[in-house]
Design an enzyme around this catalytic site. Structure first.
Site, PDB file in Angstrom:
ATOM      1  N   ASP A 227     150.618  68.890 113.795  1.00 33.66           N
ATOM      2  CA  ASP A 227     149.659  68.147 114.625  1.00 33.66           C
ATOM      3  C   ASP A 227     149.833  66.667 114.303  1.00 33.66           C
ATOM      4  O   ASP A 227     149.358  66.200 113.270  1.00 33.66           O
ATOM      5  CB  ASP A 227     148.221  68.587 114.329  1.00 33.66           C
ATOM      6  CG  ASP A 227     147.233  67.859 115.224  1.00 33.66           C
ATOM      7  OD1 ASP A 227     146.940  68.364 116.315  1.00 33.66           O
ATOM      8  OD2 ASP A 227     146.787  66.757 114.835  1.00 33.66           O
ATOM      9  N   HIS A 384     140.930  64.939 113.656  1.00 32.43           N
ATOM     10  CA  HIS A 384     141.913  63.918 114.042  1.00 32.43           C
ATOM     11  C   HIS A 384     142.708  63.367 112.861  1.00 32.43           C
ATOM     12  O   HIS A 384     143.428  62.381 113.037  1.00 32.43           O
ATOM     13  CB  HIS A 384     141.276  62.775 114.847  1.00 32.43           C
ATOM     14  CG  HIS A 384     140.645  63.239 116.128  1.00 32.43           C
ATOM     15  ND1 HIS A 384     141.371  63.780 117.171  1.00 32.43           N
ATOM     16  CD2 HIS A 384     139.351  63.271 116.522  1.00 32.43           C
ATOM     17  CE1 HIS A 384     140.557  64.108 118.150  1.00 32.43           C
ATOM     18  NE2 HIS A 384     139.314  63.821 117.782  1.00 32.43           N
TER      19      HIS A 384
HETATM   20  P1  AMP Z   1     144.478  64.789 117.967  1.00 26.07           P
HETATM   21  O1  AMP Z   1     145.529  65.732 117.485  1.00 26.07           O
HETATM   22  O2  AMP Z   1     143.477  65.405 118.859  1.00 26.07           O
HETATM   23  O3  AMP Z   1     143.878  64.144 116.795  1.00 26.07           O
HETATM   24  O4  AMP Z   1     145.180  63.675 118.838  1.00 26.07           O
HETATM   25  C1  AMP Z   1     146.468  63.182 118.593  1.00 26.07           C
HETATM   26  C2  AMP Z   1     146.544  61.751 119.008  1.00 26.07           C
HETATM   27  O5  AMP Z   1     146.061  61.615 120.330  1.00 26.07           O
HETATM   28  C3  AMP Z   1     145.710  60.803 118.203  1.00 26.07           C
HETATM   29  O6  AMP Z   1     146.352  60.361 117.034  1.00 26.07           O
HETATM   30  C4  AMP Z   1     145.555  59.650 119.169  1.00 26.07           C
HETATM   31  O7  AMP Z   1     146.710  58.861 119.230  1.00 26.07           O
HETATM   32  C5  AMP Z   1     145.416  60.369 120.479  1.00 26.07           C
HETATM   33  N1  AMP Z   1     144.004  60.577 120.812  1.00 26.07           N
HETATM   34  C6  AMP Z   1     143.217  61.603 120.446  1.00 26.07           C
HETATM   35  N2  AMP Z   1     141.981  61.493 120.946  1.00 26.07           N
HETATM   36  C7  AMP Z   1     141.975  60.347 121.659  1.00 26.07           C
HETATM   37  C8  AMP Z   1     140.985  59.651 122.417  1.00 26.07           C
HETATM   38  N3  AMP Z   1     139.763  60.144 122.553  1.00 26.07           N
HETATM   39  N4  AMP Z   1     141.336  58.503 122.994  1.00 26.07           N
HETATM   40  C9  AMP Z   1     142.572  57.990 122.882  1.00 26.07           C
HETATM   41  N5  AMP Z   1     143.547  58.591 122.171  1.00 26.07           N
HETATM   42  C10 AMP Z   1     143.252  59.750 121.566  1.00 26.07           C
HETATM   43 MG    MG Z   2     145.254  65.608 115.373  1.00 27.94          MG
HETATM   44 MG    MG Z   3     146.414  67.352 118.076  1.00 28.73          MG
END
Ligand code: AMP
Ligand code: MG
Ligand code: MG
Length: 416
Positions: A227, A384
């Site tokens: 991830d 995240h």
């Molecule tokens: P996640 O695995 O859900 O943490 O998301 C991976 C990446 O997506 C993060 O490191 C951000 O670069 C981007 N990301 C996640 N959520 C958002 C959000 N709400 N707004 C903008 N970018 C996001």
């Molecule tokens: Mg993530």
């Molecule tokens: Mg993710």
């Protein structure tokens, strides 16, 4: 005078009789709604996926939209249900459609980032994928009606399993929890999850007793759950260049169902070296952490060395697993372009856990937290943060394997 009274009485009797006759006629003739009600049992939509007629009719609803959604609901229930009217419908041997991936266009990850690089291409590819899937579906259907496949399910045990699945479908959540507890099985999760778990247990037991194979084929010895976290803005412009800032791997042994090890490294972005405040707050990754980190190619080399030491790709088979297509299809793809390195061969196909989840428990595509919630687990760690997200995805993967999911590739890199 007497004649006039007589005529008046006669007139009233006639009027009352007419009124009674008219209201009787109105009650017995079909109402407009009934005339427009969906065809009961004759139209193709009243058949299940195996072409069998569905006996029950959906409850009548007032508006066309309500009627339509009632039909859909009803049809879904009947497809999943398994009552005595259906000749045979077992839960475990997958229906052709269950073998197919849930549509990629349904939902993507919760990350709120769109793969804006090539929306037109994606739409075109989406259409092509749909056409390909339809063709594949036809092929699978043909394959499924082969004599070998029919012979597989002609054993009387399948009829028994079918009936048992039907009774599981009719159980309340409390009944399910109690039965699972009595059997010494995990009683956490939504009703759909519990049903699937109990059916899987019964099917395994029945097949064992009948001397038939109970094994769900395990294609990969290990899953490398990844991830990534990437640079981002609160609202990302179409041409924003995301760079990977955290690259974690959680190594999951699919046989022992253990998380054996983890790899985690931050990466120093070069195109946008300064993290936005939004990104730091979202990921809990500070400017300092990435400033002193290696650049992505160095991190990838380290990760690959680590994988090699584990015997992945030599002694042991493995597949990348994610909860979202963007990890590979946007972030890694884009990072390889930015870093001018070849996209790794082993990451060209992967297992999208959220698709496996949706197919197994018959849910729509759910984000990470909602998947955890459905199986009765809480998020552990910091949402995240790549390593924590990956650990939680791995926990879901473990439960999926335990509940009988087949882990196989269900996504691949789309051409740029
Ligand atoms: P996640 O695995 O859900 O943490 O998301 C991976 C990446 O997506 C993060 O490191 C951000 O670069 C981007 N990301 C996640 N959520 C958002 C959000 N709400 N707004 C903008 N970018 C996001
Ligand atoms: Mg993530
Ligand atoms: Mg993710």
């Amino acid at each position: 005078m007497i004649v006039l009274e007589y005529v008046l009485i006669l007139g009233s009797v006639i009027v009352v009789s007419c009124f009674i006759l008219i209201s009787f006629a109105m009650n017995s003739s079909p109402s407009t709604a009934e005339v427009q009600a969906p065809d009961k049992g004759h139209s193709p939509s009243r058949r299940n996926r195996r072409g069998r007629k569905l006996r029950q009719t959906p409850p009548s609803s007032s508006t066309p939209q309500q009627r339509q959604s009632a039909n859909v609901r009803h049809r879904r229930t009947r497809l999943a249900d398994n009552d005595d009217t259906v000749e045979m419908h077992i839960d475990d041997p997958p229906l052709p459609e269950e073998n197919m991936d849930i549509d990629d266009d349904d939902v993507d990850c919760e990350c709120g980032v769109q793969n804006t690089m090539s929306n037109k291409t994606r739409i075109k590819e989406g259409r092509e994928n749909k056409r390909r899937k339809e063709n594949e579906s036809l092929l699978v259907t043909k394959k499924d009606s082969s004599p070998a496949r029919l012979k597989d399910f002609s054993h009387p045990i399948y009829k028994e399993m079918s009936l048992r699945n039907g009774s599981v479908n009719r159980m309340t959540k409390i009944d399910l929890q109690n039965t699972l507890q009595e059997l010494g099985l995990n009683r956490l999760g939504s009703a759909d999850v519990l049903k699937r778990r109990l059916k899987h247990h019964y099917s395994k037991e029945s097949l064992k007793v009948a001397g038939l194979s109970t094994d769900v084929p395990i294609r990969f010895d290990y899953l490398c759950v990844i991830d990534v976290e990437a640079t981002c803005l609160e609202i990302n412009p179409v041409d924003y260049v995301h760079e990977i800032i955290e690259f974690p791997i959680v190594l999951l042994n699919t046989k022992t169902l253990q998380i054996e090890d983890t790899f985690d490294a931050f990466c120093k972005p070069v195109v946008n070296p300064q993290l936005s405040k939004f990104c730091s707050q979202l990921t809990n990754i500070s400017q300092k952490m990435v400033d002193k980190a290696d650049t992505f190619p160095v991190v990838l080399e380290k990760a690959e060395r680590w994988m090699k030491q584990k015997g992945l790709g030599s002694k042991h088979s493995f597949a990348i697993a994610t909860d979202c297509s963007l990890d590979m299809d946007l972030y890694l793809k884009l990072q390889c372009l930015v870093s001018e390195i070849t996209y790794p061969q082993y990451a060209k196909e992967w297992v999208n856990i959220s698709k496996v989840f949706a197919n197994l428990y018959k849910t729509k595509r759910l984000p990470l937290r909602a998947m955890l919630d459905s199986i009765g687990l809480a998020f552990i760690g910091q949402p995240h943060r790549g390593i924590d997200d990956a650990r939680n995805i791995a926990r879901i993967a473990l439960q999926l394997i335990e509940d009988g999911a087949e882990m196989k590739y269900n996504e691949k890199l789309t051409p740029t």
